[in-house]
Scaffold this motif. Structure first.
Motif, mmCIF file in Angstrom:
data_model
loop_
_atom_site.group_PDB
_atom_site.id
_atom_site.type_symbol
_atom_site.label_atom_id
_atom_site.label_comp_id
_atom_site.label_asym_id
_atom_site.label_seq_id
_atom_site.Cartn_x
_atom_site.Cartn_y
_atom_site.Cartn_z
ATOM 1 N N VAL A 1 0.189 12.244 6.473
ATOM 2 C CA VAL A 1 1.041 11.697 5.405
ATOM 3 C C VAL A 1 0.527 12.229 4.077
ATOM 4 O O VAL A 1 -0.658 12.112 3.762
ATOM 5 N N GLY B 1 10.836 5.560 4.778
ATOM 6 C CA GLY B 1 9.656 4.786 5.144
ATOM 7 C C GLY B 1 9.891 4.119 6.491
ATOM 8 O O GLY B 1 11.023 3.764 6.829
ATOM 9 N N VAL C 1 8.593 8.571 2.938
ATOM 10 C CA VAL C 1 7.289 9.138 3.271
ATOM 11 C C VAL C 1 7.349 10.648 3.089
ATOM 12 O O VAL C 1 8.261 11.304 3.611
ATOM 13 N N GLY D 1 2.599 5.394 6.249
ATOM 14 C CA GLY D 1 4.041 5.601 6.102
ATOM 15 C C GLY D 1 4.916 4.388 6.361
ATOM 16 O O GLY D 1 6.144 4.502 6.367
ATOM 17 N N THR E 1 3.147 7.961 0.288
ATOM 18 C CA THR E 1 4.230 7.017 0.590
ATOM 19 C C THR E 1 4.852 6.572 -0.728
ATOM 20 O O THR E 1 4.141 6.322 -1.705
#
Ligand code: NIG
Ligand code: FE
Length: 398
Positions: free
Chosen positions: A386, A64, A367, A131, A389
């Motif tokens: 993305v 992350g 992520v 993220g 997450t």
């Protein structure tokens, strides 16, 4: 929490507890076709995970992002200033004529803690979606002690409802309050540092033209250090004042912005433990020059990245766009940007033992990406890339 796993076609991560300096920032670990096994923490990275619930199969997995510099919580927008600047007025002209930071200050002083929470929570959710799993926020839009403490309280309330971790900084010295003597105001802040300590142990100051001088900062930061605060500086952004050198001398955890630093400043930062925080989105947003990230890295500095998300000098908070600018404008490699925006920014926030890389023992903040390579992240700024997450081992539904 029961054990679960993600199968990653590719996993890229820096390693260790940092900080990572200079060219070492390129030494990231790349693994293919692995399971990351985790609960709240990462437990294993393996080729086989029999019996473990596999949550997803993903193209790419990274740690992350840790955004180590934002100005959350703020209140209201300054969209008119953005247009004024585009038509020729400068950031400092607007600040000196009582706008800029001061205009956000009027709004924040009027706002309640609840209003600050309601206004800022959507930004934290948006960042989580993009993220970011840890974010720094700071005061600085109160410019009188009670309103400054109100912002710190708002950050504590936000932490109760936000999907990501928040680190808090006291930036009471963000500007000189209108009509006040700078030294007298700093003395007022200093006499309240015990109250500040109940909320955070990090103090920051904006040293620049139109804000505080190096002498002011030396006095204030020395007092803060004596009280056990870790210190940071907004340094050499608009003019080269020597703020970065002061930061190194006082053992600051970071000096941030650094657009105007010189060769000797770079040398001093590079041979210190003080991280250089680069925020290319602000240069972009203000149509300003860029910090000498390449020279800092080549000289061996600890370089970190942040967004500087705020209502005035930069409203960009998307890590893919910050990474795009880091690669295209700061001339950082994709690997360096990853290290700078994860492990090294975690170092700035004092959390690099816990987060910033995908390794057994660290918190499961990750992520998952729809794209297959690290390079594709800066290549596709602000796209919907993305996949999801993961925060503290939970897949966020945002
Ligand atoms: O980091 N440089 C000073 N402070 C912020 C801007 C804050 C604002 O304009 O509201 C910054 O860019
Ligand atoms: Fe800032």
């Amino acid at each position: 929490m029961s054990l679960r796993a993600i199968f990653a076609k590719k996993l890229v991560t820096p390693q260790g507890n940092g900080p990572v300096r200079g060219k070492e920032m390129n030494a990231i670990r790349v693994l293919e076709n692995v399971y990351v096994v985790f609960d709240e923490k990462i437990r294993d990275i393996t080729k086989d995970a029999p019996g473990v619930n596999v949550l997803a199969q993903v193209e790419l997995l990274t740690p992350g992002f840790v955004d180590c510099h934002t100005h959350i919580p703020f209140y209201g927008f300054r969209d008119r200033e953005f247009v004024m600047r585009s038509q020729g007025k400068s950031y400092v002209e607007i600040l000196k004529s009582g706008g800029g930071i001061h205009s956000t200050v009027s709004k924040v002083r009027e706002a309640t803690v609840e209003e600050l929470v309601k206004f800022n929570l959507p930004f934290l959710k948006e960042m989580a979606k993009r993220g970011v799993t840890c974010v720094e926020g700071k005061s600085g839009y109160g410019l009188e002690i009670e309103s400054e403490l109100k912002q710190l309280k708002a950050l504590e309330e936000l932490q109760k409802v936000a999907p990501i971790s928040i680190s808090t900084t006291f930036l009471g010295a963000h500007a000189v309050p209108k009509g006040r003597d700078p030294m007298e105001y700093l003395q007022e802040l200093e006499s309240n540092l015990d109250r500040v300590k109940e909320h955070t142990d990090v103090v920051d100051i904006f040293v620049d033209e139109g804000a505080y001088s190096v002498e002011h900062a030396r006095w204030f930061l020395t007092k803060a250090k004596e009280k056990g605060f870790r210190i940071r500086l907004h340094a050499d952004e608009i003019k080269r004042t020597g703020a970065a050198l002061l930061g190194v001398e006082l053992g600051a955890v970071s000096v941030d912005h650094l657009l105007k630093i010189t060769g000797s400043d770079i040398k001093a930062i590079a041979s210190s433990q003080t991280a250089a925080v680069m925020m290319p989105a602000t240069s972009f947003y203000l149509s300003e020059s860029y910090a000498p990230a390449r020279a800092l890295i080549d000289s061996g500095a600890i370089v970190a990245l942040g967004s500087d998300f705020n209502p005035g000098s930069n409203t960009i908070n998307d890590p893919s766009l910050v990474m795009h600018l880091a690669v295209s404008k700061l001339k950082m490699t994709p690997e360096e940007t990853l290290t700078a925006f994860t492990l090294n920014s975690a170092y700035v926030l004092g959390v690099a033992q816990q987060v910033g890389s995908i390794e057994p023992g660290k918190i499961a903040d990750m992520v998952a990406w729809k794209v297959p390579t690290l390079e594709a992240i800066p290549y596709l700024p602000a796209h919907d890339i993305v996949d999801f997450t993961v925060k503290n081992g939970e897949m966020l539904k945002l």
